[in-house]
Design a protein around this motif. Sequence first.
Motif, PDB file in Angstrom:
ATOM      1  N   ALA A 107       2.596  23.420  27.419  1.00 21.55           N
ATOM      2  CA  ALA A 107       3.069  24.154  26.357  1.00 21.55           C
ATOM      3  C   ALA A 107       4.746  24.699  26.706  1.00 21.55           C
ATOM      4  CB  ALA A 107       3.697  25.750  26.262  1.00 21.55           C
ATOM      5  N   LEU A 161       1.564  21.196  17.989  1.00 29.16           N
ATOM      6  CA  LEU A 161       1.340  21.976  17.206  1.00 29.16           C
ATOM      7  C   LEU A 161       3.124  23.227  17.537  1.00 29.16           C
ATOM      8  CD1 LEU A 161       0.000  24.203  15.548  1.00 29.16           C
ATOM      9  CD2 LEU A 161      -1.011  25.366  17.932  1.00 29.16           C
ATOM     10  N   VAL A 162       3.510  23.677  16.292  1.00 24.24           N
ATOM     11  CA  VAL A 162       4.606  24.309  16.906  1.00 24.24           C
ATOM     12  C   VAL A 162       3.444  26.162  16.305  1.00 24.24           C
ATOM     13  CG1 VAL A 162       6.358  25.417  15.841  1.00 24.24           C
ATOM     14  CG2 VAL A 162       6.107  23.224  15.633  1.00 24.24           C
ATOM     15  N   GLY A 163       3.337  26.690  18.021  1.00 21.22           N
ATOM     16  CA  GLY A 163       3.192  28.084  18.047  1.00 21.22           C
ATOM     17  C   GLY A 163       4.395  29.092  18.013  1.00 21.22           C
ATOM     18  N   PRO A 164       3.723  30.379  18.703  1.00 21.79           N
ATOM     19  CA  PRO A 164       4.627  31.536  18.885  1.00 21.79           C
ATOM     20  C   PRO A 164       6.161  31.205  20.218  1.00 21.79           C
ATOM     21  CG  PRO A 164       2.302  31.835  19.521  1.00 21.79           C
ATOM     22  CD  PRO A 164       2.124  30.537  18.973  1.00 21.79           C
ATOM     23  N   ASP A 165       6.294  32.211  19.840  1.00 23.67           N
ATOM     24  CA  ASP A 165       8.078  32.276  20.602  1.00 23.67           C
ATOM     25  C   ASP A 165       7.459  32.475  22.404  1.00 23.67           C
ATOM     26  OD1 ASP A 165      10.412  31.953  22.215  1.00 23.67           O
ATOM     27  OD2 ASP A 165      10.503  33.989  21.131  1.00 23.67           O
ATOM     28  N   VAL A 166       6.666  32.276  23.039  1.00 21.78           N
ATOM     29  CA  VAL A 166       6.013  33.062  23.757  1.00 21.78           C
ATOM     30  C   VAL A 166       7.036  32.949  25.338  1.00 21.78           C
ATOM     31  CG1 VAL A 166       3.389  31.721  23.620  1.00 21.78           C
ATOM     32  CG2 VAL A 166       4.559  30.539  25.744  1.00 21.78           C
ATOM     33  N   SER A 181      10.550  29.178  18.468  1.00 22.83           N
ATOM     34  CA  SER A 181       9.078  29.484  18.127  1.00 22.83           C
ATOM     35  C   SER A 181       8.775  27.906  19.576  1.00 22.83           C
ATOM     36  CB  SER A 181       8.618  28.236  17.027  1.00 22.83           C
ATOM     37  OG  SER A 181       8.286  29.562  15.948  1.00 22.83           O
ATOM     38  N   ASP A 182       7.312  28.314  19.993  1.00 18.73           N
ATOM     39  CA  ASP A 182       6.942  27.599  21.256  1.00 18.73           C
ATOM     40  C   ASP A 182       6.118  25.901  20.351  1.00 18.73           C
ATOM     41  OD1 ASP A 182       9.018  27.971  23.333  1.00 18.73           O
ATOM     42  OD2 ASP A 182       7.361  29.782  23.274  1.00 18.73           O
ATOM     43  N   ILE A 183       6.286  24.598  21.417  1.00 16.04           N
ATOM     44  CA  ILE A 183       5.349  23.451  20.946  1.00 16.04           C
ATOM     45  C   ILE A 183       4.388  23.679  22.185  1.00 16.04           C
ATOM     46  CG2 ILE A 183       5.184  21.177  20.384  1.00 16.04           C
ATOM     47  CD1 ILE A 183       7.553  22.496  18.845  1.00 16.04           C
ATOM     48  N   PHE A 184       3.562  23.515  21.005  1.00 19.16           N
ATOM     49  CA  PHE A 184       1.848  23.098  22.695  1.00 19.16           C
ATOM     50  C   PHE A 184       1.508  22.070  22.405  1.00 19.16           C
ATOM     51  CE2 PHE A 184       3.159  28.261  21.298  1.00 19.16           C
ATOM     52  CZ  PHE A 184       2.232  28.478  22.141  1.00 19.16           C
TER      53      PHE A 184
END
Length: 70
Positions: free
Chosen positions: A36, A5-10, A16-19
């Motif tokens: 993450a 899942l591409v998610g928010p930029d943590v 964007s970060d990858i989970f």
Amino acid sequence: LDRFLVGPDVDADGCSDIFVATMCMQDGRNALYVDALSGKDGHSLWWSNAPLGPTRFLLDADGNLNLRSD
């Protein structure tokens, strides 16, 4: 079984970060791992794991694989 899942930029690096969620066997039991990863260069930001109860694999009406943990 892996899910991406591409998610928010943590890590606030502008990408964007990858989970990644992975289910596997750990000490004879099902376990769920979540990682993450940096969307910029792929390095690990954090990971976590948790044991799961018995899991059943079910197909829905469209033939998609679904997991059910009791």
